[in-house]
Write a protein that holds these residues in place. Structure first.
Motif, PDB file in Angstrom:
ATOM      1  N   SER A  39      49.479  13.989 -16.624  1.00  0.00           N
ATOM      2  CA  SER A  39      50.250  12.739 -16.709  1.00  0.00           C
ATOM      3  C   SER A  39      51.292  12.625 -15.591  1.00  0.00           C
ATOM      4  N   GLY A  40      50.861  12.914 -14.376  1.00  0.00           N
ATOM      5  CA  GLY A  40      51.749  12.747 -13.231  1.00  0.00           C
ATOM      6  C   GLY A  40      52.729  13.887 -13.025  1.00  0.00           C
ATOM      7  N   ARG A  41      52.552  14.982 -13.758  1.00  0.00           N
ATOM      8  CA  ARG A  41      53.390  16.171 -13.574  1.00  0.00           C
ATOM      9  C   ARG A  41      52.490  17.400 -13.397  1.00  0.00           C
ATOM     10  N   LEU A  42      53.093  18.493 -12.931  1.00  0.00           N
ATOM     11  CA  LEU A  42      52.377  19.758 -12.829  1.00  0.00           C
ATOM     12  C   LEU A  42      52.725  20.601 -14.045  1.00  0.00           C
ATOM     13  N   LYS A  43      51.715  20.964 -14.804  1.00  0.00           N
ATOM     14  CA  LYS A  43      51.907  21.752 -16.015  1.00  0.00           C
ATOM     15  C   LYS A  43      51.612  23.216 -15.723  1.00  0.00           C
ATOM     16  N   GLU A  62      48.294  13.730  -6.303  1.00  0.00           N
ATOM     17  CA  GLU A  62      47.314  12.932  -5.548  1.00  0.00           C
ATOM     18  C   GLU A  62      45.916  13.089  -6.119  1.00  0.00           C
ATOM     19  N   ASP A  63      45.571  14.300  -6.542  1.00  0.00           N
ATOM     20  CA  ASP A  63      44.258  14.543  -7.161  1.00  0.00           C
ATOM     21  C   ASP A  63      44.458  15.460  -8.357  1.00  0.00           C
ATOM     22  N   ASP A  64      43.836  15.126  -9.487  1.00  0.00           N
ATOM     23  CA  ASP A  64      43.927  15.963 -10.684  1.00  0.00           C
ATOM     24  C   ASP A  64      43.074  17.210 -10.533  1.00  0.00           C
ATOM     25  N   GLY A  65      43.428  18.228 -11.308  1.00  0.00           N
ATOM     26  CA  GLY A  65      42.653  19.460 -11.303  1.00  0.00           C
ATOM     27  C   GLY A  65      43.382  20.570 -12.023  1.00  0.00           C
ATOM     28  N   ALA A  66      42.727  21.743 -12.097  1.00  0.00           N
ATOM     29  CA  ALA A  66      43.316  22.886 -12.790  1.00  0.00           C
ATOM     30  C   ALA A  66      42.752  24.171 -12.216  1.00  0.00           C
ATOM     31  N   ILE A  67      43.578  25.217 -12.195  1.00  0.00           N
ATOM     32  CA  ILE A  67      43.188  26.538 -11.706  1.00  0.00           C
ATOM     33  C   ILE A  67      44.196  27.549 -12.225  1.00  0.00           C
ATOM     34  N   THR A  68      43.804  28.800 -12.328  1.00  0.00           N
ATOM     35  CA  THR A  68      44.771  29.859 -12.643  1.00  0.00           C
ATOM     36  C   THR A  68      44.932  30.748 -11.413  1.00  0.00           C
ATOM     37  N   VAL A  69      46.171  31.214 -11.200  1.00  0.00           N
ATOM     38  CA  VAL A  69      46.459  32.080 -10.055  1.00  0.00           C
ATOM     39  C   VAL A  69      47.242  33.298 -10.541  1.00  0.00           C
ATOM     40  N   PRO A  70      47.175  34.411  -9.818  1.00  0.00           N
ATOM     41  CA  PRO A  70      47.931  35.604 -10.223  1.00  0.00           C
ATOM     42  C   PRO A  70      49.418  35.298 -10.344  1.00  0.00           C
ATOM     43  N   ALA A  71      49.970  35.526 -11.533  1.00  0.00           N
ATOM     44  CA  ALA A  71      51.342  35.081 -11.818  1.00  0.00           C
ATOM     45  C   ALA A  71      52.368  35.769 -10.927  1.00  0.00           C
ATOM     46  N   LYS A  72      52.250  37.076 -10.775  1.00  0.00           N
ATOM     47  CA  LYS A  72      53.270  37.802 -10.002  1.00  0.00           C
ATOM     48  C   LYS A  72      53.240  37.387  -8.535  1.00  0.00           C
ATOM     49  N   LEU A  73      52.061  37.354  -7.946  1.00  0.00           N
ATOM     50  CA  LEU A  73      51.947  36.971  -6.539  1.00  0.00           C
ATOM     51  C   LEU A  73      52.453  35.545  -6.324  1.00  0.00           C
ATOM     52  N   PHE A  74      52.012  34.642  -7.164  1.00  0.00           N
ATOM     53  CA  PHE A  74      52.398  33.238  -7.018  1.00  0.00           C
ATOM     54  C   PHE A  74      53.913  33.066  -7.172  1.00  0.00           C
ATOM     55  N   LEU A  81      60.230  31.202  -0.851  1.00  0.00           N
ATOM     56  CA  LEU A  81      60.204  30.056   0.055  1.00  0.00           C
ATOM     57  C   LEU A  81      61.572  29.364   0.075  1.00  0.00           C
ATOM     58  N   PRO A  82      61.901  28.700   1.159  1.00  0.00           N
ATOM     59  CA  PRO A  82      63.169  27.954   1.201  1.00  0.00           C
ATOM     60  C   PRO A  82      63.069  26.698   0.336  1.00  0.00           C
ATOM     61  N   PRO A  83      64.211  26.160  -0.100  1.00  0.00           N
ATOM     62  CA  PRO A  83      64.183  24.903  -0.867  1.00  0.00           C
ATOM     63  C   PRO A  83      63.498  23.800  -0.072  1.00  0.00           C
ATOM     64  N   GLY A  84      62.807  22.935  -0.804  1.00  0.00           N
ATOM     65  CA  GLY A  84      62.123  21.824  -0.144  1.00  0.00           C
ATOM     66  C   GLY A  84      60.742  21.618  -0.728  1.00  0.00           C
ATOM     67  N   PRO A  85      59.976  20.669  -0.185  1.00  0.00           N
ATOM     68  CA  PRO A  85      58.660  20.339  -0.739  1.00  0.00           C
ATOM     69  C   PRO A  85      57.639  21.468  -0.531  1.00  0.00           C
ATOM     70  N   ILE A  86      56.782  21.624  -1.539  1.00  0.00           N
ATOM     71  CA  ILE A  86      55.629  22.525  -1.455  1.00  0.00           C
ATOM     72  C   ILE A  86      54.391  21.719  -1.800  1.00  0.00           C
ATOM     73  N   GLU A  87      53.377  21.832  -0.987  1.00  0.00           N
ATOM     74  CA  GLU A  87      52.102  21.156  -1.254  1.00  0.00           C
ATOM     75  C   GLU A  87      51.107  22.182  -1.766  1.00  0.00           C
ATOM     76  N   ILE A  88      50.478  21.862  -2.897  1.00  0.00           N
ATOM     77  CA  ILE A  88      49.502  22.763  -3.513  1.00  0.00           C
ATOM     78  C   ILE A  88      48.171  22.031  -3.589  1.00  0.00           C
ATOM     79  N   SER A  89      47.132  22.632  -3.018  1.00  0.00           N
ATOM     80  CA  SER A  89      45.799  22.028  -3.070  1.00  0.00           C
ATOM     81  C   SER A  89      44.772  23.081  -3.454  1.00  0.00           C
ATOM     82  N   LEU A  90      43.663  22.626  -4.029  1.00  0.00           N
ATOM     83  CA  LEU A  90      42.645  23.542  -4.547  1.00  0.00           C
ATOM     84  C   LEU A  90      41.308  23.263  -3.883  1.00  0.00           C
ATOM     85  N   ASN A  91      40.676  24.337  -3.394  1.00  0.00           N
ATOM     86  CA  ASN A  91      39.275  24.283  -2.967  1.00  0.00           C
ATOM     87  C   ASN A  91      38.441  24.674  -4.180  1.00  0.00           C
TER      88      ASN A  91
END
Length: 374
Positions: A39-43, A62-74, A81-91
């Protein structure tokens, strides 16, 4: 999936769900955090099968989707990272998450979101609602008493009773008991009684704040789970099966001595005594005599170390008495309270002591006495 969000918001969300990540490694997927557009947010979702935590992060989707990533690494990477925008995309084909900030990029291999355990969502009609600040205070005053030894699983939980317009939380171990009552915002009929793991309630206290904003509470129809929901996060916990002991039996019905004292002063005296008490089985003595100028004396003696005595101003009614407690138990109870004055009700050297709050009959704490060595 393609979303962008602020690093500071994502960091906060990961901190909320992070305690739900499994560290035991029995199922690899439980060491991951689920990223899903909603619903327009990242869960964000994490679970160790004891608790499950959802948190919603403001984002541009921009595009819906879902994936799991290693919690500690992520988490470690995002936190650095410094404050500011982060872009997350999935292949989708390679299950690879690409992260890009202003100066840094990274790729992380993920696992299919379909493999992640389903965390139940709270329905439109919860069991009840209450103020977040009230719930947080209750947890702080009660849950720390719960036993940490799994030999009696019911004692590792907090007996929580929703009845009418009131909720009661009670926790006990073999040496102490804490009970707190508070008001609900929605009445519960018939009454619902469950045992919630203290560990789960500590996590609930981390996701609610000290405001009058509401938290929705749902006990699932089969009585196996309880869900706490705020606008920002959900926490789902299992419910402990079993019969909680009748704690009312250990609450004294009478007392011979009443001591009214400053919480801060009594806590300070107890902590000073505890430095000596730790070399003498944590025994701290309370000497009460209303006929003296300093009617309350807190002391500790360790034969090979030394001794300490603190005179505490107090108002005493009733008979002179002397009693000993475990210094840590007294300090824990006093530290959990925000009240300025407390009442000690004492029935003699071998009777349980009762701590109450001046002007507030919705709280009590019972501590078993220690036998004073002769």
């Amino acid at each position: 999936m393609k979303v962008s969000c602020l690093q500071e918001n994502l960091t906060r969300g990961l901190a909320i769900v992070g305690r739900g990540v499994s560290t035991r490694g029995t199922l690899p997927i439980l060491g991951n955090v689920l990223l899903k557009t909603d619903s327009g947010r990242l869960k964000l979702t994490a679970t160790n099968l004891e608790i499950g935590v959802n948190c919603w992060v403001p984002a541009k989707v921009e595009d819906d989707g879902a994936i799991t990533v290693p919690a500690k690494l992520f988490t470690d990477f995002v936190n650095s990272l410094p404050p500011g925008p982060i872009e997350i995309s999935l292949n989708v084909r390679t299950k690879t998450v690409h992260l890009r900030s202003e100066t840094t990029e990274a790729n992380m291999k993920g696992l299919d979101a379909e493999e992640f355990p389903i965390i139940p969502a709270i329905p439109d009609r919860p069991t009840t609602r209450m103020a977040q600040g009230v719930l947080r205070r209750m947890i702080g005053e009660v849950a720390f008493v719960a036993a940490t030894d799994d030999s009696r699983p019911v004692l590792t939980g907090v007996l929580t009773t929703f009845s009418g317009d009131e909720v009661t939380m009670a926790a006990a171990d073999p040496y102490r008991l804490s009970v707190r009552k508070a008001s609900l915002l929605e009445s519960v009929t018939p009454a619902v009684e469950i045992i919630i793991p203290a560990k789960s309630l500590f996590e609930v206290a981390r996701i609610v704040d000290d405001t009058d904003k509401t938290v929705d509470i749902l006990v699932t129809p089969n009585g196996s789970q309880v869900i706490f929901h705020t606008d920002e996060a959900d926490l789902v916990s299992r419910i402990i099966e079993g019969q909680f002991p009748n704690y009312r039996q250990v609450i004294p019905t009478s007392h011979a001595t009443t001591v009214t004292v400053s919480r801060d002063e009594l806590l300070a005296a107890t902590k000073l005594a505890s430095y000596f008490a730790r070399d003498a089985a944590n025994i701290v003595r309370f000497q009460v005599d209303p006929s003296t100028d300093t009617p309350l004396i807190v002391s500790a003696t360790a034969a090979e170390v030394g001794d300490n005595t603190s005179r505490v101003g107090a108002t005493v009614e009733g008979q002179p008495t002397a009693i000993a407690f475990n210094s840590r138990f007294v300090a824990d109870a006093l530290s959990s309270l925000a009240a300025s004055e407390v009442i000690l009700e004492l029935g003699g050297p071998l009777a349980p002591g009762v701590m109450k709050i001046v002007g507030d009959d919705s709280y009590l704490h019972v501590v078993m006495p220690l036998r004073i060595p002769t």
